[in-house]
Design an enzyme around this catalytic site. Structure first.
Site, short mmCIF file in Angstrom:
data_model
loop_
_atom_site.label_atom_id
_atom_site.label_comp_id
_atom_site.label_asym_id
_atom_site.label_seq_id
_atom_site.Cartn_x
_atom_site.Cartn_y
_atom_site.Cartn_z
N SER A 289 0.71 -1.19 -0.13
CA SER A 289 -0.14 -0.03 0.13
C SER A 289 0.93 1.32 -0.10
O SER A 289 1.79 1.47 -0.86
CB SER A 289 -0.98 -0.09 1.15
OG SER A 289 -2.14 0.62 0.78
N LYS A 293 4.23 1.94 -2.51
CA LYS A 293 4.61 3.07 -3.10
C LYS A 293 6.13 3.40 -2.74
O LYS A 293 6.87 3.74 -3.49
CB LYS A 293 3.70 4.53 -2.88
CG LYS A 293 2.21 4.32 -2.77
CD LYS A 293 1.59 5.45 -2.40
CE LYS A 293 0.14 5.41 -2.15
NZ LYS A 293 -0.84 4.77 -2.73
N TRP A 380 -9.85 0.70 -5.49
CA TRP A 380 -9.25 1.94 -5.33
C TRP A 380 -7.97 2.09 -5.75
O TRP A 380 -7.43 3.14 -6.29
CB TRP A 380 -9.55 2.17 -3.70
CG TRP A 380 -8.87 3.34 -3.29
CD1 TRP A 380 -7.74 3.35 -2.41
CD2 TRP A 380 -9.33 4.60 -3.26
NE1 TRP A 380 -7.66 4.77 -1.75
CE2 TRP A 380 -8.62 5.63 -2.38
CE3 TRP A 380 -10.75 4.95 -3.87
CZ2 TRP A 380 -9.11 6.96 -2.21
CZ3 TRP A 380 -10.79 6.66 -3.87
CH2 TRP A 380 -10.10 7.24 -3.00
N HIS A 443 -7.65 -5.61 -0.27
CA HIS A 443 -6.46 -4.88 -0.21
C HIS A 443 -5.64 -5.43 1.05
O HIS A 443 -6.17 -5.15 2.23
CB HIS A 443 -6.66 -3.55 0.12
CG HIS A 443 -5.59 -2.52 0.09
ND1 HIS A 443 -4.74 -2.25 -0.82
CD2 HIS A 443 -5.28 -1.96 1.18
CE1 HIS A 443 -3.97 -1.32 -0.63
NE2 HIS A 443 -4.17 -0.97 0.78
#
Ligand code: GCU
Length: 468
Positions: A289, A293, A380, A443
């Site tokens: 998540s 990144k 998302w 997720h």
């Protein structure tokens, strides 16, 4: 698949933008498609967000192999000496901001705990504090390291930032309880501090014993040691020490929190280079998540990382911004104003003006192996946008593979992400230097994900020498 215990305490608070809905999920078999029912439910709850493929605007991606002077990159040397630097500079100036370069002058490592018979004798556990300055009061970070005792030589190691403190990844009572700022703190503590309650809470996302059994070490750091994850004008964490402008102002390209977390991963690498139990030529940097990144950004900048893994990293990670599917640049900058540099906010609602897109972040990792993973219900994070970023980075990988002396050509019949359509659910692409999967479920970082990452590392890092 492990139960996602990390989800329960954390995601309710941290992933405010992630919505889940009941119902049938995307298709198995060839070519994943998002579940229409899920998209409709999400769109009802967030009408301002696009969850439909047909509403993705027409866009043109910047070409990673086109130099700013209009010349096309045709060989590995031009990529390595010129174009790579250009793209890196664009990300520094416009997206993540600039961190201090290199290791701090006064940085020390203190192995404050060592047990060669940990976890019932299968592991060596080390805990190391990295002091970034001479000030022992901080900021500093604690690295928790488990290495398999079955290893006969220096151990290839998975490096991951964690969300809940080192003590939350395993019930091992010898792990130091984090003293850092913790979102919400533990129930009842009420003071943004961890308590014994959270020991081992996130274990399902860090299957330590399984990682050790596969011959890998695990090193983890609580991301809040580097920078507590809230917008405070960069008054705490490493920014407070390393941001030095006389009047306290910050330029538009000053590093945000993702920059600080990524910087910390490179400082962990500095430590690994001093530890002969760890194979510093085979460090895999991975993250989930927002920390996915971060792993991509760390791996893009620091070529000492041998392999990079992004788990459900989404917007500002592996997903193409121009698709405006799920979370957008504007939305992420508004919800998390401290993550990126100030200049990134200029692109709110103006993705087409960005001089980069996220396929170029993946391209910066070339020719090192990179693995991107998505989850079926995680709209998302735009799973298709994550796959397409891989696909559009593949040209750079191909150029480097073909042109680098001593690097084998792609064996015939091997998967090459560039020529593939998005795979079906749970059908990992692993043979090429760019790995990808979309797994069923939501997720999270699960055991299924870890297994794929280790398979991929077995395949692509073993040529660097197998020691166990
Ligand atoms: C939020 C955010 C995402 C991020 C996620 C996480 O949902 O919008 O961009 O990846 O939190 O880090 O859990």
């Amino acid at each position: 698949m492990a139960k996602n215990r990390l989800l329960i305490p954390l995601l309710a608070i941290m992933t405010a933008g992630y919505l889940r809905a009941e119902g049938p999920t995307g298709s198995e078999g060839s070519g994943w498609e998002a579940s229409r029912k899920l998209a409709e439910e999400l769109a009802k709850r967030q009408p301002e967000i696009n969850y439909f493929e047909e509403k993705v605007p027409k866009y043109t991606l910047p070409d990673p192999l086109l130099m700013s002077n209009g010349h096309r990159v045709g060989d590995a040397r031009t990529w390595q000496t010129k174009r790579r630097a250009e793209i890196l500079e664009l990300f520094l100036a416009n997206v993540y901001g600039r961190a201090p370069v290199g290791r701090p002058q006064i940085m020390t490592f203190e192995v404050f705990e060592l047990d060669r018979k940990a976890l019932g004798g299968i592991a060596t556990r080390k805990q190391v504090t990295v002091y970034f300055t001479e000030n022992k009061e901080g900021p500093s970070m604690d690295i928790l390291i488990y290495l398999p005792n079955a290893a006969k030589a220096a151990v290839p190691t998975m490096l991951i930032l964690n969300f809940g403190g080192n003590h939350a990844i395993h019930a091992d009572p010898s792990i130091k309880l984090s003293k850092s700022w913790m979102r919400g703190g533990d129930k009842g503590a009420g003071d943004n501090r961890a308590t014994e309650q959270s020991r081992g809470r996130d274990y399902s996302s860090y299957p330590v014993e399984k990682i050790l059994k596969r011959g890998y070490g695990l090193a983890t750091i609580y991301y809040g040691d580097l920078d507590p994850d809230f917008a405070d004008g960069f008054k705490n964490g490493v920014h407070a020490v390393f941001d030095k402008s006389a009047d306290g102002s910050r330029p538009g390209d000053a590093w945000g929190s993702i920059g600080a977390w990524a910087w910390g991963l490179s400082r962990a690498m500095d430590y690994f280079e001093t530890d002969s139990d760890i194979d510093c030529n085979r460090i895999v940097v991975l993250g989930h998540s927002r920390l996915g990144k971060t792993a991509l950004w760390a791996g893009a900048q620091d070529e000492r990382f041998a392999m990079v893994v992004s788990n459900d990293s989404g917007c500002g990670g592996a997903a193409l911004s121009r698709r405006q599917f799920g979370e957008t640049v504007e939305r992420i900058n508004k919800s998390f104003p401290h993550w990126f540099c100030e200049n990134f906010k200029k692109y709110n609602g103006r993705e087409d003006d960005l001089p980069v897109d996220q396929h170029m972040l993946i391209a910066l990792i070339a020719p090192r192996p990179v693995y991107v993973a998505s989850a079926d219900e995680d709209l998302w994070a735009d799973p298709r946008g994550e796959f397409l970023a891989c696909k559009n980075a593949a040209g750079v990988y191909r150029l480097l593979d073909v042109n680098q002396p001593g690097r084998p050509r792609l064996p015939a019949g091997r998967f090459d992400v560039e020529t593939l359509e998005m795979p079906g659910l749970n059908q990992p692409i692993q043979q090429g230097k760019i790995g990808y999967h979309i797994r069923s479920g939501s997720h999270a970082l699960t055991e299924y994900d870890w297994e794929r990452y280790m398979d991929f590392a077995d395949l692509h890092l073993s040529s660097r020498g197998k020691n166990f």
